[in-house]
Design a protein around this motif. Sequence first.
Motif, mmCIF file in Angstrom:
data_model
loop_
_atom_site.group_PDB
_atom_site.id
_atom_site.type_symbol
_atom_site.label_atom_id
_atom_site.label_comp_id
_atom_site.label_asym_id
_atom_site.label_seq_id
_atom_site.Cartn_x
_atom_site.Cartn_y
_atom_site.Cartn_z
ATOM 1 N N MET A 1 0.861 -1.191 0.000
ATOM 2 C CA MET A 1 0.000 0.000 0.000
ATOM 3 C C MET A 1 0.893 1.234 0.000
ATOM 4 O O MET A 1 1.597 1.498 0.964
ATOM 5 N N ALA A 2 0.867 1.993 -1.080
ATOM 6 C CA ALA A 2 1.727 3.161 -1.202
ATOM 7 C C ALA A 2 0.952 4.411 -0.808
ATOM 8 O O ALA A 2 -0.284 4.435 -0.761
ATOM 9 N N GLY A 3 1.655 5.464 -0.566
ATOM 10 C CA GLY A 3 1.049 6.761 -0.334
ATOM 11 C C GLY A 3 0.550 6.991 1.065
ATOM 12 O O GLY A 3 -0.238 7.910 1.294
ATOM 13 N N LEU A 4 0.979 6.203 2.051
ATOM 14 C CA LEU A 4 0.589 6.426 3.435
ATOM 15 C C LEU A 4 1.395 7.583 4.020
ATOM 16 O O LEU A 4 2.498 7.893 3.573
ATOM 17 N N HIS A 5 0.800 8.215 5.039
ATOM 18 C CA HIS A 5 1.506 9.290 5.753
ATOM 19 C C HIS A 5 2.047 8.698 7.046
ATOM 20 O O HIS A 5 1.268 8.281 7.916
ATOM 21 N N CYS A 6 3.356 8.618 7.171
ATOM 22 C CA CYS A 6 4.001 7.918 8.283
ATOM 23 C C CYS A 6 4.716 8.890 9.215
ATOM 24 O O CYS A 6 5.373 9.836 8.755
ATOM 25 N N LEU A 7 4.589 8.651 10.503
ATOM 26 C CA LEU A 7 5.380 9.375 11.498
ATOM 27 C C LEU A 7 6.475 8.450 11.996
ATOM 28 O O LEU A 7 6.213 7.298 12.351
ATOM 29 N N VAL A 8 7.711 8.946 12.042
ATOM 30 C CA VAL A 8 8.833 8.182 12.581
ATOM 31 C C VAL A 8 9.361 8.908 13.799
ATOM 32 O O VAL A 8 9.865 10.037 13.691
ATOM 33 N N THR A 9 9.223 8.293 14.970
ATOM 34 C CA THR A 9 9.895 8.802 16.158
ATOM 35 C C THR A 9 11.256 8.113 16.245
ATOM 36 O O THR A 9 11.424 7.003 15.765
ATOM 37 N N GLY A 10 12.219 8.767 16.843
ATOM 38 C CA GLY A 10 13.552 8.180 16.931
ATOM 39 C C GLY A 10 14.325 8.260 15.626
ATOM 40 O O GLY A 10 15.211 7.439 15.378
ATOM 41 N N ALA A 11 14.029 9.258 14.785
ATOM 42 C CA ALA A 11 14.710 9.364 13.489
ATOM 43 C C ALA A 11 16.179 9.731 13.631
ATOM 44 O O ALA A 11 16.958 9.538 12.693
ATOM 45 N N THR A 12 16.580 10.264 14.784
ATOM 46 C CA THR A 12 17.999 10.547 14.997
ATOM 47 C C THR A 12 18.759 9.317 15.487
ATOM 48 O O THR A 12 19.970 9.378 15.667
ATOM 49 N N GLY A 13 18.043 8.222 15.703
ATOM 50 C CA GLY A 13 18.671 7.008 16.199
ATOM 51 C C GLY A 13 19.109 6.070 15.101
ATOM 52 O O GLY A 13 18.986 6.367 13.901
ATOM 53 N N TYR A 14 19.593 4.906 15.505
ATOM 54 C CA TYR A 14 20.191 3.952 14.575
ATOM 55 C C TYR A 14 19.168 3.403 13.579
ATOM 56 O O TYR A 14 19.370 3.477 12.361
ATOM 57 N N ILE A 15 18.049 2.850 14.058
ATOM 58 C CA ILE A 15 17.044 2.257 13.172
ATOM 59 C C ILE A 15 16.215 3.354 12.498
ATOM 60 O O ILE A 15 15.964 3.310 11.283
ATOM 61 N N GLY A 16 15.788 4.343 13.255
ATOM 62 C CA GLY A 16 14.949 5.397 12.694
ATOM 63 C C GLY A 16 15.607 6.132 11.543
ATOM 64 O O GLY A 16 14.969 6.419 10.527
ATOM 65 N N GLY A 17 16.897 6.425 11.687
ATOM 66 C CA GLY A 17 17.610 7.133 10.634
ATOM 67 C C GLY A 17 17.733 6.325 9.356
ATOM 68 O O GLY A 17 17.885 6.892 8.262
ATOM 69 N N ARG A 18 17.658 4.995 9.458
ATOM 70 C CA ARG A 18 17.704 4.132 8.272
ATOM 71 C C ARG A 18 16.302 3.850 7.722
ATOM 72 O O ARG A 18 16.148 3.579 6.534
ATOM 73 N N LEU A 19 15.308 3.903 8.603
ATOM 74 C CA LEU A 19 13.951 3.609 8.160
ATOM 75 C C LEU A 19 13.375 4.720 7.287
ATOM 76 O O LEU A 19 12.667 4.444 6.310
ATOM 77 N N VAL A 20 13.655 5.972 7.616
ATOM 78 C CA VAL A 20 13.056 7.095 6.885
ATOM 79 C C VAL A 20 13.283 6.992 5.377
ATOM 80 O O VAL A 20 12.319 7.058 4.601
ATOM 81 N N PRO A 21 14.542 6.826 4.888
ATOM 82 C CA PRO A 21 14.705 6.728 3.432
ATOM 83 C C PRO A 21 14.035 5.493 2.826
ATOM 84 O O PRO A 21 13.604 5.527 1.671
ATOM 85 N N GLU A 22 13.932 4.405 3.593
ATOM 86 C CA GLU A 22 13.256 3.213 3.084
ATOM 87 C C GLU A 22 11.761 3.485 2.873
ATOM 88 O O GLU A 22 11.173 3.058 1.870
ATOM 89 N N LEU A 23 11.150 4.195 3.811
ATOM 90 C CA LEU A 23 9.743 4.545 3.667
ATOM 91 C C LEU A 23 9.532 5.489 2.490
ATOM 92 O O LEU A 23 8.575 5.361 1.715
ATOM 93 N N LEU A 24 10.417 6.469 2.358
ATOM 94 C CA LEU A 24 10.316 7.413 1.241
ATOM 95 C C LEU A 24 10.449 6.696 -0.095
ATOM 96 O O LEU A 24 9.679 6.950 -1.029
ATOM 97 N N ASP A 25 11.392 5.779 -0.180
ATOM 98 C CA ASP A 25 11.590 5.038 -1.430
ATOM 99 C C ASP A 25 10.403 4.122 -1.740
ATOM 100 O O ASP A 25 10.189 3.758 -2.904
ATOM 101 N N ALA A 26 9.654 3.738 -0.710
ATOM 102 C CA ALA A 26 8.469 2.891 -0.908
ATOM 103 C C ALA A 26 7.247 3.712 -1.314
ATOM 104 O O ALA A 26 6.162 3.154 -1.513
ATOM 105 N N GLY A 27 7.415 5.028 -1.425
ATOM 106 C CA GLY A 27 6.332 5.887 -1.888
ATOM 107 C C GLY A 27 5.504 6.521 -0.801
ATOM 108 O O GLY A 27 4.455 7.117 -1.078
ATOM 109 N N HIS A 28 5.945 6.425 0.465
ATOM 110 C CA HIS A 28 5.196 7.014 1.568
ATOM 111 C C HIS A 28 5.673 8.431 1.846
ATOM 112 O O HIS A 28 6.811 8.794 1.543
ATOM 113 N N ARG A 29 4.799 9.232 2.446
ATOM 114 C CA ARG A 29 5.200 10.531 2.978
ATOM 115 C C ARG A 29 5.655 10.328 4.427
ATOM 116 O O ARG A 29 5.063 9.530 5.155
#
Length: 517
Positions: A1-29
Amino acid sequence: MAGLHCLVTGATGYIGGRLVPELLDAGHRVRCLARSPERLRDHPWAGRAEVVRGDVTDAASVAGALRGIDVAYYLVHALGTGPRFEERDRSAALIFAREARAAGVRRIVYLGGLTPTDVPARALSPHLRSRAEVGGILLASGVPTTVLRAAVIIGSGSASFEMLRYLTERLPVMVTPSWVGTRIQPVAVRDVLRYLVGSAAMPPDVSRAFDIGGPDVVTYEEMMRRYAAVARLPRRLILRVPMLTPRLSSHWIGLVTPVPRGLARPLAESLRHEVVCDEHDIAAYVPDPPGAPIGFDEALALALQRVREAQVATRWSSASVPGAPSDPLPTDPDWAGGSLYTDERELTVEASRAALWQVVEGIGGENGWYSFPLAWAVRGWLDRLVGGVGIRRGRRDATRLRVGDSLDFWRVEEIEPGRLLRLRAEMRLPGLAWLELHATDTPADPGSGPAPRARYRQRALFHPHGLLGHLYWWSVSPFHAVVFGGMARNIARAAERSQAASGAGPGGEVPGDSRRP
């Protein structure tokens, strides 16, 4: 399901900082909630994601961040912040659960810890107990929730990987605690990210925990032996000593690895428990592609390759936050916080600003601090002895820095490429300390012949806390001429040597100037 609006807490951390670009590349905001949004400024994906200021312990900021969100990723925890981290984790999770339900969030996704099913909660380590409690709070929120339960995560820059790496590389003969015989099911960080991204599209009637792990079940001893084999090190001799308690183990880990004692102890305590997956139900919702989950040896090889190529996207130390957001900065007018001690050095450098900046941005880690290595090493060891981070955290990247990077026992607080590097101290101190390194052009003097190329300015700043802070500054100030004076001179000489070796002319483009005016 593409085009979801996602909130990432912990984006300055180890997993969060890697998850953000993965979500963006999957078509999410993506929207990121961060206490210090400026620490995300230099990430490669920063221009593609929305960043809002806030804290998971502040209900108002959580409510604002969750507004209009479809999927909320909860990737924060208080591990390593002190003896009351369980209370802080509980309070933050309750706030997040309540506000997510009020905001009409469609799904919460949480990355927790894998816990043994045959051990009562009271017998778990505080770390695992807190992870399990947070997962339970989110599952009870009334919002469909996915709890992913992982054991040891293997990836370049993860705390578990660096602990394994340094223990194995630095100790050909190891005296180890009994927990090295505990069975563990590690998981590659690439698989963790794949499960996190895929969880966003789970059906609304799915609300449960899932065990996630790789295909290998190993002991920690076997992990060390297999690391040595993958890294092509001689076979390690491992001797078990049962009387090494988690507390003693944390001191041992702290002495050998960059992981500080405050983080090493809960990690060591968690390794007392066997953590093996009971199911792989996640594959029904996030199917495994060919070659996945990734095996332990392949995960090690991928992580080592990233380290050797200086392509580490995030590190465990990314999550550390120096001081408090209310602490005044050294740029505040008239120094809003009171007393401020400074040590300033300024030198003309017979090199271009580009050559000087290259040395400045490459400081620390393997390159060291350009003066009195023994003094820096002793300061690092003393910091480790009192529970600080020490000087062995090194660098995420060998040549480039970004805001938020850890740099030995400093944190990059500000960087103006080609001009300014400001570091904030994270060692244990009776006050706040910064180190500023400036590079500027020197205008030509028509009557003096060939003009010097650049000017180097260095400032050490210290804001003391109480009488102890003042006594600390005056006790170390006699050494500043050697440490800070030698540092300034050696940085200038290194830039001049670099200029001479390159054979560059008097100009020279300053690396990174195009990133920011």
